[in-house]
Design a protein around this motif. Sequence first.
Motif, short mmCIF file in Angstrom:
data_model
loop_
_atom_site.label_atom_id
_atom_site.label_comp_id
_atom_site.label_asym_id
_atom_site.label_seq_id
_atom_site.Cartn_x
_atom_site.Cartn_y
_atom_site.Cartn_z
N ALA A 79 0.81 -1.22 0.00
CA ALA A 79 0.00 0.00 0.00
C ALA A 79 0.84 1.27 0.00
O ALA A 79 0.32 2.36 -0.24
CB ALA A 79 -0.94 0.01 1.20
N GLY A 80 2.16 1.14 0.30
CA GLY A 80 3.02 2.31 0.30
C GLY A 80 3.48 2.76 1.67
O GLY A 80 4.10 3.82 1.81
N LYS A 81 3.21 1.96 2.71
CA LYS A 81 3.58 2.40 4.06
C LYS A 81 5.10 2.49 4.23
O LYS A 81 5.59 3.40 4.91
CB LYS A 81 2.96 1.50 5.12
N SER A 82 5.83 1.56 3.63
CA SER A 82 7.29 1.63 3.74
C SER A 82 7.82 2.88 3.05
O SER A 82 8.72 3.55 3.56
CB SER A 82 7.94 0.38 3.14
N THR A 83 7.26 3.20 1.90
CA THR A 83 7.66 4.42 1.19
C THR A 83 7.39 5.64 2.04
O THR A 83 8.23 6.55 2.15
CB THR A 83 6.89 4.52 -0.15
N LEU A 84 6.23 5.69 2.67
CA LEU A 84 5.88 6.82 3.52
C LEU A 84 6.85 6.95 4.70
O LEU A 84 7.32 8.04 5.02
CB LEU A 84 4.44 6.67 4.02
N LEU A 85 7.17 5.82 5.33
CA LEU A 85 8.10 5.86 6.46
C LEU A 85 9.49 6.29 6.02
O LEU A 85 10.18 7.04 6.73
CB LEU A 85 8.16 4.49 7.14
#
Length: 227
Positions: free
Chosen positions: A47-53
């Motif tokens: 979903a993109g959570k790693s990118t956001l972090l």
Amino acid sequence: MNDPVLRLSGISKAYNPGAPNEVQVLRGIDLTVAPGEVVALVAPSGAGKSTLLHIAGLLDTADSGTVEIAGDDLTGQSDRKRTGVRRADVGFIYQFHHLLPEFTALENIVLPQLANGVARKAAEARARDLLAQVGIAERADHRPAAMSGGEQQRVAFCRALANEPRLLLADEPTGNLDPSTSDQVFAALMALVRGTGLSAVIATHNLELAARMDRQIRLEAGQLVPV
């Protein structure tokens, strides 16, 4: 009034921008994390959570938007400036512990402190104190291969907090553990976070763990929505 420890404004990120296979991962993300607040970031894999972090922790850059840590706008700053802030103010925890196998638990926690200019004696004292706080003081002289998965992840927690960051970013920190161990290790993490009063954004797909934090947000279609 204290500045937020983390403020993200209008964060957008795409992979392969302009190409036929462009993927828009983040779409105008706004997020503010107050001092001492622990926020659960709930999202499925991909979903993109790693990118956001990674953007929040200055490991990656956004296509647009701003990142502020403790009131300091890091957008467009030099790599040297971003590295300095990341080293001093941000702690990272990943699903896999990434400990250095040739070093003991104590040494894994001491090394980032030495890199930050802390004297060895003080670094070792802090490392032993952190290990005691997570209940594995007796493992100080053990190498990762001689420890269980849960013990290794506790060492990783201690390493992330070694330099007394203002902000902790954790990406599925118990996702590689069995349910029973996960619960115990998460309790140790929360005790560390509450004991130091730092702010944290913890990504998880475990709704039971998310419910134990101060606030829950969900990443859906590249945007944050309250849970």
